[in-house]
Design a protein around this motif. Sequence first.
Motif, PDB file in Angstrom:
ATOM      1  N   UNK A  55       0.784  -1.222   0.000  1.00 32.03           N
ATOM      2  CA  UNK A  55       0.000   0.000   0.000  1.00 32.03           C
ATOM      3  C   UNK A  55       0.816   1.271   0.000  1.00 32.03           C
ATOM      4  N   UNK A  56       2.145   1.192   0.001  1.00 30.32           N
ATOM      5  CA  UNK A  56       2.978   2.384  -0.022  1.00 30.32           C
ATOM      6  C   UNK A  56       3.216   2.846  -1.461  1.00 30.32           C
ATOM      7  N   UNK A  57       3.437   4.143  -1.595  1.00 30.20           N
ATOM      8  CA  UNK A  57       3.798   4.680  -2.900  1.00 30.20           C
ATOM      9  C   UNK A  57       5.221   4.277  -3.250  1.00 30.20           C
ATOM     10  N   UNK A  58       5.464   3.965  -4.498  1.00 32.37           N
ATOM     11  CA  UNK A  58       6.800   3.690  -4.997  1.00 32.37           C
ATOM     12  C   UNK A  58       7.015   4.539  -6.252  1.00 32.37           C
ATOM     13  N   UNK A  59       8.277   4.978  -6.454  1.00 34.09           N
ATOM     14  CA  UNK A  59       8.559   5.967  -7.478  1.00 34.09           C
ATOM     15  C   UNK A  59       9.716   5.494  -8.359  1.00 34.09           C
ATOM     16  N   UNK A  60       9.633   5.906  -9.618  1.00 31.97           N
ATOM     17  CA  UNK A  60      10.657   5.528 -10.590  1.00 31.97           C
ATOM     18  C   UNK A  60      10.955   6.744 -11.470  1.00 31.97           C
ATOM     19  N   UNK A  61      12.241   7.055 -11.658  1.00 35.30           N
ATOM     20  CA  UNK A  61      12.641   8.131 -12.555  1.00 35.30           C
ATOM     21  C   UNK A  61      13.698   7.609 -13.518  1.00 35.30           C
ATOM     22  N   UNK A  62      13.495   7.876 -14.818  1.00 35.52           N
ATOM     23  CA  UNK A  62      14.409   7.392 -15.850  1.00 35.52           C
ATOM     24  C   UNK A  62      14.756   8.506 -16.823  1.00 35.52           C
ATOM     25  N   UNK A  63      15.952   9.082 -16.753  1.00 33.26           N
ATOM     26  CA  UNK A  63      16.439   9.902 -17.867  1.00 33.26           C
ATOM     27  C   UNK A  63      16.905   8.975 -18.990  1.00 33.26           C
ATOM     28  N   UNK A  64      16.597   9.325 -20.231  1.00 32.58           N
ATOM     29  CA  UNK A  64      16.890   8.404 -21.331  1.00 32.58           C
ATOM     30  C   UNK A  64      17.190   9.170 -22.608  1.00 32.58           C
ATOM     31  N   UNK A  65      17.693   8.443 -23.614  1.00 26.78           N
ATOM     32  CA  UNK A  65      17.983   9.004 -24.931  1.00 26.78           C
ATOM     33  C   UNK A  65      17.611   7.991 -25.993  1.00 26.78           C
ATOM     34  N   UNK A  66      17.109   8.498 -27.104  1.00 29.20           N
ATOM     35  CA  UNK A  66      16.804   7.681 -28.276  1.00 29.20           C
ATOM     36  C   UNK A  66      17.625   8.209 -29.442  1.00 29.20           C
ATOM     37  N   UNK A  67      18.405   7.333 -30.078  1.00 29.99           N
ATOM     38  CA  UNK A  67      19.319   7.743 -31.143  1.00 29.99           C
ATOM     39  C   UNK A  67      18.758   7.277 -32.477  1.00 29.99           C
ATOM     40  N   UNK A  68      18.356   8.194 -33.376  1.00 35.69           N
ATOM     41  CA  UNK A  68      17.747   7.797 -34.653  1.00 35.69           C
ATOM     42  C   UNK A  68      18.784   7.303 -35.646  1.00 35.69           C
ATOM     43  N   UNK A  69      18.887   5.992 -35.790  1.00 35.26           N
ATOM     44  CA  UNK A  69      19.831   5.431 -36.753  1.00 35.26           C
ATOM     45  C   UNK A  69      19.369   5.647 -38.183  1.00 35.26           C
ATOM     46  N   UNK A  70      18.065   5.832 -38.378  1.00 38.22           N
ATOM     47  CA  UNK A  70      17.530   6.064 -39.715  1.00 38.22           C
ATOM     48  C   UNK A  70      16.222   6.818 -39.648  1.00 38.22           C
ATOM     49  N   UNK A  71      16.025   7.755 -40.564  1.00 36.52           N
ATOM     50  CA  UNK A  71      14.795   8.541 -40.652  1.00 36.52           C
ATOM     51  C   UNK A  71      14.360   8.593 -42.108  1.00 36.52           C
ATOM     52  N   UNK A  72      13.115   8.191 -42.381  1.00 39.79           N
ATOM     53  CA  UNK A  72      12.591   8.239 -43.736  1.00 39.79           C
ATOM     54  C   UNK A  72      11.171   8.791 -43.709  1.00 39.79           C
TER      55      UNK A  72
END
Length: 272
Positions: free
Chosen positions: A34-51
Amino acid sequence: MNHKLASAACAIAVIAWADAAIAEPFALTGHDDGQWRYVFTPYAFIPAGTTGTSTIDGTSVDLDLSLDEALDALNLAFSGRFEAWRGDWGLLFDGNYVSLGGDESIGLPGPGGGSLDVEVDIEQYWLTFMAAYRAVDTTYGDAGRRFALDLQGGLRYNSLKQEVDIDTPGPATKLGGTETWWEPVIGARGVWELNDNWAAAIVADFGGFGVGGDDLQVIATAGFDWRPERWTNTSIKFGYRYYSLDFETDDGDFAYDVSQHGPYLGVTFRWQ
Protein backbone atom coordinates in the motif's frame (compact mmCIF):
# COMPACT_ATOMS: atom_id res chain seq x y z
CA MET A 1 15.25 27.77 -54.10
CA ASN A 2 12.20 27.25 -51.87
CA HIS A 3 12.57 23.51 -52.36
CA LYS A 4 16.17 23.57 -51.11
CA LEU A 5 15.32 25.72 -48.11
CA ALA A 6 12.35 23.56 -47.13
CA SER A 7 14.44 20.43 -47.48
CA ALA A 8 17.08 21.74 -45.06
CA ALA A 9 14.50 22.91 -42.54
CA CYS A 10 12.49 19.71 -42.65
CA ALA A 11 15.56 17.51 -42.27
CA ILE A 12 16.49 19.26 -39.04
CA ALA A 13 12.93 19.47 -37.72
CA VAL A 14 12.24 15.76 -38.09
CA ILE A 15 15.26 14.98 -35.91
CA ALA A 16 13.44 16.72 -33.08
CA TRP A 17 10.85 13.96 -33.19
CA ALA A 18 13.59 11.36 -33.02
CA ASP A 19 13.97 12.06 -29.31
CA ALA A 20 10.30 11.40 -28.72
CA ALA A 21 10.98 8.42 -26.68
CA ILE A 22 8.30 7.14 -24.29
CA ALA A 23 7.39 4.12 -22.16
CA GLU A 24 10.61 2.91 -20.60
CA PRO A 25 10.18 -0.55 -19.02
CA PHE A 26 9.09 -0.44 -15.36
CA ALA A 27 10.96 -2.87 -13.11
CA LEU A 28 8.97 -5.53 -11.30
CA THR A 29 9.26 -4.22 -7.77
CA GLY A 30 6.45 -6.34 -6.36
CA HIS A 31 5.40 -4.01 -3.52
CA ASP A 32 1.87 -4.78 -2.34
CA ASP A 33 2.04 -3.04 1.05
CA GLY A 34 0.00 0.00 0.00
CA GLN A 35 2.98 2.38 -0.02
CA TRP A 36 3.80 4.68 -2.90
CA ARG A 37 6.80 3.69 -5.00
CA TYR A 38 8.56 5.97 -7.48
CA VAL A 39 10.66 5.53 -10.59
CA PHE A 40 12.64 8.13 -12.55
CA THR A 41 14.41 7.39 -15.85
CA PRO A 42 16.44 9.90 -17.87
CA TYR A 43 16.89 8.40 -21.33
CA ALA A 44 17.98 9.00 -24.93
CA PHE A 45 16.80 7.68 -28.28
CA ILE A 46 19.32 7.74 -31.14
CA PRO A 47 17.75 7.80 -34.65
CA ALA A 48 19.83 5.43 -36.75
CA GLY A 49 17.53 6.06 -39.72
CA THR A 50 14.80 8.54 -40.65
CA THR A 51 12.59 8.24 -43.74
CA GLY A 52 9.38 9.89 -44.91
CA THR A 53 7.98 13.14 -46.26
CA SER A 54 7.95 16.59 -44.67
CA THR A 55 6.15 19.80 -45.70
CA ILE A 56 6.82 23.45 -44.79
CA ASP A 57 4.82 26.33 -46.32
CA GLY A 58 3.27 23.93 -48.82
CA THR A 59 6.59 22.56 -50.11
CA SER A 60 7.12 18.82 -49.60
CA VAL A 61 10.45 17.00 -49.60
CA ASP A 62 11.46 13.38 -49.18
CA LEU A 63 13.60 12.57 -46.15
CA ASP A 64 16.32 9.94 -45.86
CA LEU A 65 18.62 10.85 -42.96
CA SER A 66 21.50 8.81 -41.59
CA LEU A 67 22.68 8.86 -37.97
CA ASP A 68 25.54 11.27 -38.75
CA GLU A 69 23.18 13.75 -40.42
CA ALA A 70 20.82 13.64 -37.45
CA LEU A 71 23.57 14.26 -34.88
CA ASP A 72 25.09 17.12 -36.88
CA ALA A 73 21.89 19.17 -36.45
CA LEU A 74 21.49 18.54 -32.71
CA ASN A 75 22.21 21.39 -30.27
CA LEU A 76 20.56 20.23 -27.04
CA ALA A 77 18.25 17.39 -26.03
CA PHE A 78 17.07 15.97 -22.73
CA SER A 79 14.19 13.70 -21.74
CA GLY A 80 12.91 11.85 -18.69
CA ARG A 81 10.07 9.71 -17.42
CA PHE A 82 8.60 9.68 -13.91
CA GLU A 83 6.21 7.04 -12.52
CA ALA A 84 4.39 6.87 -9.17
CA TRP A 85 2.66 3.61 -8.22
CA ARG A 86 0.48 2.48 -5.37
CA GLY A 87 -0.77 -1.06 -5.57
CA ASP A 88 -1.87 -1.81 -9.12
CA TRP A 89 -2.48 1.83 -10.05
CA GLY A 90 0.06 4.32 -11.34
CA LEU A 91 0.55 7.87 -12.60
CA LEU A 92 3.03 8.47 -15.43
CA PHE A 93 4.70 11.64 -16.69
CA ASP A 94 7.02 11.78 -19.69
CA GLY A 95 8.76 14.93 -20.97
CA ASN A 96 11.06 15.69 -23.87
CA TYR A 97 12.87 18.83 -25.07
CA VAL A 98 15.01 19.28 -28.18
CA SER A 99 16.77 22.34 -29.58
CA LEU A 100 18.29 22.26 -33.05
CA GLY A 101 19.70 24.77 -35.48
CA GLY A 102 22.00 25.47 -38.33
CA ASP A 103 23.01 28.13 -40.82
CA GLU A 104 24.36 28.12 -44.35
CA SER A 105 25.34 30.64 -47.00
CA ILE A 106 24.14 29.91 -50.52
CA GLY A 107 25.73 31.72 -53.44
CA LEU A 108 23.45 33.44 -55.97
CA PRO A 109 23.94 32.99 -59.72
CA GLY A 110 24.38 35.89 -62.11
CA PRO A 111 26.86 38.70 -62.61
CA GLY A 112 25.81 40.47 -59.40
CA GLY A 113 26.82 37.56 -57.21
CA GLY A 114 25.84 37.86 -53.59
CA SER A 115 24.48 35.13 -51.34
CA LEU A 116 21.55 33.98 -49.25
CA ASP A 117 22.20 33.47 -45.52
CA VAL A 118 19.83 30.79 -44.24
CA GLU A 119 19.34 30.14 -40.51
CA VAL A 120 17.18 27.31 -39.16
CA ASP A 121 15.78 27.43 -35.61
CA ILE A 122 13.99 24.40 -34.14
CA GLU A 123 12.58 24.01 -30.62
CA GLN A 124 10.36 21.04 -29.88
CA TYR A 125 8.92 19.62 -26.70
CA TRP A 126 6.11 17.37 -25.59
CA LEU A 127 4.58 16.37 -22.26
CA THR A 128 2.64 13.17 -21.65
CA PHE A 129 0.29 12.53 -18.71
CA MET A 130 -1.09 9.02 -18.29
CA ALA A 131 -2.76 6.77 -15.75
CA ALA A 132 -1.75 3.12 -15.63
CA TYR A 133 -3.26 -0.10 -14.32
CA ARG A 134 -1.39 -3.37 -13.75
CA ALA A 135 -3.87 -5.73 -15.35
CA VAL A 136 -1.73 -8.87 -15.01
CA ASP A 137 0.80 -9.73 -12.29
CA THR A 138 1.65 -13.43 -12.31
CA THR A 139 4.49 -15.96 -12.56
CA TYR A 140 5.66 -18.25 -15.31
CA GLY A 141 8.05 -21.20 -15.78
CA ASP A 142 9.52 -23.67 -13.30
CA ALA A 143 11.54 -20.94 -11.59
CA GLY A 144 8.40 -18.91 -10.86
CA ARG A 145 9.67 -15.75 -12.55
CA ARG A 146 7.24 -12.84 -12.66
CA PHE A 147 5.37 -11.38 -15.60
CA ALA A 148 3.38 -8.13 -15.55
CA LEU A 149 1.16 -6.35 -18.07
CA ASP A 150 0.35 -2.63 -17.63
CA LEU A 151 -2.38 -0.78 -19.53
CA GLN A 152 -1.95 2.98 -19.95
CA GLY A 153 -4.00 5.91 -21.21
CA GLY A 154 -3.96 9.70 -21.08
CA LEU A 155 -3.08 12.89 -22.98
CA ARG A 156 -0.02 14.31 -24.70
CA TYR A 157 0.75 17.97 -25.40
CA ASN A 158 2.96 18.62 -28.44
CA SER A 159 4.75 21.82 -29.45
CA LEU A 160 6.97 22.16 -32.50
CA LYS A 161 8.66 25.40 -33.57
CA GLN A 162 10.25 25.33 -37.01
CA GLU A 163 11.47 28.60 -38.50
CA VAL A 164 13.75 29.40 -41.41
CA ASP A 165 15.17 32.93 -41.64
CA ILE A 166 16.48 33.98 -45.07
CA ASP A 167 18.72 37.05 -45.19
CA THR A 168 19.12 38.32 -48.76
CA PRO A 169 20.43 41.53 -50.37
CA GLY A 170 16.76 42.54 -50.39
CA PRO A 171 14.04 42.06 -47.73
CA ALA A 172 14.47 39.25 -45.21
CA THR A 173 12.05 36.30 -45.35
CA LYS A 174 10.82 33.99 -42.61
CA LEU A 175 9.27 30.58 -43.33
CA GLY A 176 7.48 28.14 -41.03
CA GLY A 177 6.22 28.75 -37.51
CA THR A 178 4.99 26.85 -34.46
CA GLU A 179 2.34 24.13 -34.23
CA THR A 180 0.84 22.91 -30.93
CA TRP A 181 -1.80 20.28 -30.23
CA TRP A 182 -3.22 17.91 -27.63
CA GLU A 183 -3.87 14.27 -28.45
CA PRO A 184 -5.08 11.11 -26.69
CA VAL A 185 -2.57 8.34 -25.96
CA ILE A 186 -3.08 4.67 -25.13
CA GLY A 187 -0.47 1.99 -24.54
CA ALA A 188 0.53 -1.32 -23.02
CA ARG A 189 3.72 -2.66 -21.46
CA GLY A 190 4.72 -6.25 -20.80
CA VAL A 191 7.67 -7.04 -18.49
CA TRP A 192 9.27 -10.47 -18.00
CA GLU A 193 11.63 -11.17 -15.10
CA LEU A 194 14.49 -13.24 -16.57
CA ASN A 195 16.54 -13.65 -13.37
CA ASP A 196 17.43 -11.64 -10.27
CA ASN A 197 19.28 -9.01 -12.31
CA TRP A 198 17.64 -9.00 -15.75
CA ALA A 199 14.16 -8.19 -17.09
CA ALA A 200 12.86 -7.92 -20.65
CA ALA A 201 10.12 -5.57 -21.81
CA ILE A 202 7.99 -4.87 -24.87
CA VAL A 203 6.11 -1.55 -25.05
CA ALA A 204 3.60 -0.22 -27.59
CA ASP A 205 2.21 3.31 -27.55
CA PHE A 206 -0.38 4.88 -29.87
CA GLY A 207 -1.48 8.52 -30.03
CA GLY A 208 -3.33 11.01 -32.21
CA PHE A 209 -6.21 9.14 -33.89
CA GLY A 210 -6.97 12.21 -35.99
CA VAL A 211 -7.09 14.65 -33.05
CA GLY A 212 -5.24 17.96 -33.51
CA GLY A 213 -4.05 17.00 -36.98
CA ASP A 214 -2.14 13.89 -35.86
CA ASP A 215 -3.56 10.88 -37.68
CA LEU A 216 -1.39 8.40 -35.79
CA GLN A 217 1.74 8.42 -33.67
CA VAL A 218 3.34 5.05 -32.88
CA ILE A 219 6.17 4.18 -30.49
CA ALA A 220 7.21 0.54 -30.11
CA THR A 221 10.14 -0.57 -27.97
CA ALA A 222 11.81 -3.88 -27.15
CA GLY A 223 14.58 -3.92 -24.58
CA PHE A 224 16.14 -5.04 -21.32
CA ASP A 225 16.51 -3.77 -17.75
CA TRP A 226 19.83 -4.78 -16.16
CA ARG A 227 20.63 -4.26 -12.47
CA PRO A 228 24.24 -5.04 -11.52
CA GLU A 229 24.80 -7.10 -8.38
CA ARG A 230 25.74 -4.20 -6.08
CA TRP A 231 23.08 -1.81 -7.36
CA THR A 232 20.05 -1.97 -5.09
CA ASN A 233 17.71 0.64 -6.57
CA THR A 234 19.39 1.55 -9.87
CA SER A 235 19.41 -0.22 -13.22
CA ILE A 236 20.41 0.35 -16.84
CA LYS A 237 17.92 0.12 -19.71
CA PHE A 238 18.79 -0.47 -23.35
CA GLY A 239 17.05 -1.75 -26.44
CA TYR A 240 15.67 -0.78 -29.84
CA ARG A 241 12.80 1.54 -30.77
CA TYR A 242 10.53 2.27 -33.73
CA TYR A 243 8.81 5.64 -34.01
CA SER A 244 6.40 7.06 -36.60
CA LEU A 245 4.33 10.23 -36.90
CA ASP A 246 1.65 11.27 -39.41
CA PHE A 247 0.75 14.92 -38.73
CA GLU A 248 -0.78 17.58 -41.00
CA THR A 249 -2.42 20.97 -40.46
CA ASP A 250 -5.87 21.63 -41.93
CA ASP A 251 -4.48 23.63 -44.84
CA GLY A 252 -1.75 21.08 -45.58
CA ASP A 253 1.04 23.69 -45.46
CA PHE A 254 2.77 21.99 -42.51
CA ALA A 255 2.98 18.20 -42.39
CA TYR A 256 5.08 15.23 -41.24
CA ASP A 257 4.76 11.64 -42.37
CA VAL A 258 7.96 10.09 -41.04
CA SER A 259 9.28 6.94 -39.39
CA GLN A 260 12.46 6.39 -37.40
CA HIS A 261 14.28 3.54 -35.70
CA GLY A 262 17.34 3.18 -33.53
CA PRO A 263 18.80 2.19 -30.12
CA TYR A 264 17.80 3.77 -26.82
CA LEU A 265 19.62 3.95 -23.48
CA GLY A 266 18.51 5.05 -20.01
CA VAL A 267 19.26 4.83 -16.29
CA THR A 268 16.46 4.14 -13.78
CA PHE A 269 16.36 5.19 -10.12
CA ARG A 270 13.75 3.69 -7.74
CA TRP A 271 12.65 4.64 -4.24
CA GLN A 272 9.62 4.56 -1.96
